[in-house]
Structure formats: C-alpha cells, structure tokens
Design a protein around this motif. Structure first.
Motif, mmCIF file in Angstrom:
data_model
loop_
_atom_site.group_PDB
_atom_site.id
_atom_site.type_symbol
_atom_site.label_atom_id
_atom_site.label_comp_id
_atom_site.label_asym_id
_atom_site.label_seq_id
_atom_site.Cartn_x
_atom_site.Cartn_y
_atom_site.Cartn_z
ATOM 1 N N ALA A 95 11.957 17.090 -5.343
ATOM 2 C CA ALA A 95 13.107 16.185 -5.420
ATOM 3 C C ALA A 95 13.070 15.204 -4.259
ATOM 4 N N SER A 96 13.277 13.940 -4.554
ATOM 5 C CA SER A 96 13.307 12.904 -3.521
ATOM 6 C C SER A 96 14.672 12.269 -3.484
ATOM 7 N N SER A 97 15.115 11.947 -2.291
ATOM 8 C CA SER A 97 16.411 11.298 -2.115
ATOM 9 C C SER A 97 16.203 9.884 -1.584
ATOM 10 N N ALA A 98 17.274 9.148 -1.492
ATOM 11 C CA ALA A 98 17.200 7.765 -1.012
ATOM 12 C C ALA A 98 16.599 7.723 0.387
ATOM 13 N N GLU A 99 15.867 6.687 0.652
ATOM 14 C CA GLU A 99 15.206 6.501 1.936
ATOM 15 C C GLU A 99 16.219 5.962 2.944
ATOM 16 N N CYS A 100 16.703 6.840 3.829
ATOM 17 C CA CYS A 100 17.802 6.442 4.715
ATOM 18 C C CYS A 100 17.359 5.477 5.809
ATOM 19 N N GLY A 101 16.105 5.512 6.247
ATOM 20 C CA GLY A 101 15.645 4.594 7.288
ATOM 21 C C GLY A 101 15.638 3.152 6.809
ATOM 22 N N LEU A 131 15.891 1.847 -3.897
ATOM 23 C CA LEU A 131 14.762 0.953 -4.149
ATOM 24 C C LEU A 131 13.628 1.227 -3.163
ATOM 25 N N GLY A 132 13.988 1.452 -1.906
ATOM 26 C CA GLY A 132 12.979 1.773 -0.890
ATOM 27 C C GLY A 132 12.230 3.052 -1.204
ATOM 28 N N LEU A 133 12.936 4.040 -1.758
ATOM 29 C CA LEU A 133 12.275 5.283 -2.151
ATOM 30 C C LEU A 133 11.245 5.032 -3.243
ATOM 31 N N GLN A 134 11.602 4.218 -4.228
ATOM 32 C CA GLN A 134 10.666 3.930 -5.317
ATOM 33 C C GLN A 134 9.439 3.172 -4.812
ATOM 34 N N VAL A 135 9.650 2.205 -3.937
ATOM 35 C CA VAL A 135 8.526 1.452 -3.368
ATOM 36 C C VAL A 135 7.642 2.376 -2.539
ATOM 37 N N LYS A 136 8.265 3.242 -1.752
ATOM 38 C CA LYS A 136 7.498 4.179 -0.926
ATOM 39 C C LYS A 136 6.692 5.143 -1.795
ATOM 40 N N ASN A 137 7.261 5.618 -2.897
ATOM 41 C CA ASN A 137 6.523 6.493 -3.805
ATOM 42 C C ASN A 137 5.317 5.773 -4.410
ATOM 43 N N LEU A 138 5.490 4.506 -4.782
ATOM 44 C CA LEU A 138 4.357 3.740 -5.305
ATOM 45 C C LEU A 138 3.266 3.561 -4.248
ATOM 46 N N LEU A 139 3.679 3.313 -3.015
ATOM 47 C CA LEU A 139 2.696 3.174 -1.940
ATOM 48 C C LEU A 139 1.951 4.476 -1.707
ATOM 49 N N PHE A 140 2.650 5.606 -1.793
ATOM 50 C CA PHE A 140 1.982 6.896 -1.646
ATOM 51 C C PHE A 140 0.964 7.120 -2.752
ATOM 52 N N ILE A 141 1.309 6.736 -3.968
ATOM 53 C CA ILE A 141 0.377 6.901 -5.086
ATOM 54 C C ILE A 141 -0.894 6.101 -4.842
ATOM 55 N N PHE A 142 -0.747 4.853 -4.388
ATOM 56 C CA PHE A 142 -1.923 4.023 -4.149
ATOM 57 C C PHE A 142 -2.679 4.439 -2.898
ATOM 58 N N ARG A 143 -1.967 4.972 -1.902
ATOM 59 C CA ARG A 143 -2.616 5.364 -0.660
ATOM 60 C C ARG A 143 -3.375 6.683 -0.799
ATOM 61 N N VAL A 144 -2.791 7.646 -1.486
ATOM 62 C CA VAL A 144 -3.376 8.972 -1.550
ATOM 63 C C VAL A 144 -4.029 9.257 -2.899
ATOM 64 N N GLY A 145 -3.620 8.556 -3.941
ATOM 65 C CA GLY A 145 -4.108 8.846 -5.279
ATOM 66 C C GLY A 145 -5.615 8.802 -5.424
ATOM 67 N N TRP A 146 -6.251 7.846 -4.800
ATOM 68 C CA TRP A 146 -7.705 7.728 -4.926
ATOM 69 C C TRP A 146 -8.426 8.779 -4.091
ATOM 70 N N LEU A 147 -7.700 9.482 -3.199
ATOM 71 C CA LEU A 147 -8.322 10.521 -2.370
ATOM 72 C C LEU A 147 -8.331 11.897 -3.038
ATOM 73 N N VAL A 148 -7.678 12.053 -4.191
ATOM 74 C CA VAL A 148 -7.552 13.364 -4.826
ATOM 75 C C VAL A 148 -8.908 13.999 -5.128
ATOM 76 N N PRO A 149 -9.880 13.294 -5.697
ATOM 77 C CA PRO A 149 -11.189 13.949 -5.912
ATOM 78 C C PRO A 149 -11.850 14.396 -4.606
ATOM 79 N N ILE A 150 -11.634 13.636 -3.536
ATOM 80 C CA ILE A 150 -12.216 14.008 -2.245
ATOM 81 C C ILE A 150 -11.506 15.252 -1.703
ATOM 82 N N PHE A 151 -10.162 15.312 -1.860
ATOM 83 C CA PHE A 151 -9.411 16.512 -1.481
ATOM 84 C C PHE A 151 -9.953 17.723 -2.232
#
Length: 168
Positions: A95-101, A131-151
């Motif tokens: 579960a993710s909540s709004a990005e308070c920062g 909105l910040g939470l959604q943008v941050k989740n998209l950034l996480f997908i692009f930042r870490v998503g391509w590393l999954v096979p390496i993990f």
C-alpha cells in the motif's frame, strides 16, 4: 555590463543580498522554480538515499520553504497543519500513500507565492501529494524495472553483496 534577469536574481539569492522580508519572492520566477524543485528532490529523494530520516516530514521541510520565501512563521504554521494531516500516513506492504515531502514543499511554495496560508496550502497539498506518488512510482518502474533480470541473476548465484548494492 549586461546580465540576464535569471543570473542577477540567482547571484542576489546566493550572495544573500535579499535575506530580508522578501528574499525569494523578489527573485525571478525561474529562480523560485529551481529552488523549489531542488527542495522537492531533497524531500522526496532523501528517504530513498540515506534511509528513513524523517527529513521529508512537513514539520521539517515547510519552515525551510517559509524561510526561503521570507516568512518562517507562516511556513511553520503550514508545516504543522500538513503534519497533522500526514501524521498517520505510513506505507505498509504494497500500500502506498500520498507523498508528503512533495506535497509539503509544493503546497507551501504555492501558498507563500500567492500570499495565502494554511487555507491555500492544505487543499493544494493533498492532490499534489497523490500526483507526486504516481510520478514517483513511474520513476521507480523505469529506474529499477530494467534491473530485474540482473537481480534474478545475482539472486540465483547467491551474491548477496552485489544484490544489495545494485539499486544504488
């Protein structure tokens, strides 16, 4: 000697010539946007880089925004109000909540810019945080998503040291 408005405003901000009542408010809009963007990066990224330090909490970050805009008291009032809203917000499991920062920095900056207080910051901060939470989740997908096979590769061979350092 001809200087751009941005360069002049940035030099005044760095040198501290406008450390009075309207320090950042008298700067150009571009300088204000850059300073607020740097605070957003700090507020949203500090938890991911150095651990759960609570430096992204509204009670800490809003007075900094208030200080930069020349009214630390108003920043503290907005920070206390936003802290009361985000106090019980905890990410548990998936579960993710709004990005308070992000919500705190941008909501406070907008409120200070238009001369409002908590009555302006609160209604702006909540949707901005979502909105910040959604943008941050998209950034996480692009930042870490391509590393999954390496993990997967390092997990299969049991290399815990490399597996732990890989996201950084």
């Amino acid at each position: 000697k001809h200087h751009s408005v941005f360069g002049r405003s940035l030099r005044m901000f760095i040198r501290g010539k406008k450390w009075g009542k309207y320090m950042l408010l008298e700067s150009s809009l571009l300088v204000q946007a850059i300073v607020v963007a740097l605070l957003v990066v700090f507020a949203s990224g500090v938890r991911d880089l150095i651990g759960f330090t609570m430096l992204d909490r509204p009670i800490f970050i809003c007075p900094i925004v208030g200080w930069l805009f020349g009214d630390i008291q108003q920043g503290l009032l907005i920070g206390a109000s936003l802290e009361a809203v985000f106090m019980g917000v905890v990410n548990v499991g998936g579960a993710s909540s709004a990005e308070c920062g992000i919500a705190s920095v941008v909501g406070t900056a907008f409120a200070m810019k238009i001369g409002g207080g908590t009555e302006v910051a609160l209604p702006l901060a909540l949707p901005i945080g979502l909105l910040g939470l959604q943008v941050k989740n998209l950034l996480f997908i692009f930042r870490v998503g391509w590393l999954v096979p390496i993990f997967d590769q390092y997990a299969d061979i049991g290399d815990d040291n490399t597996f732990t350092k890989l996201p950084y």
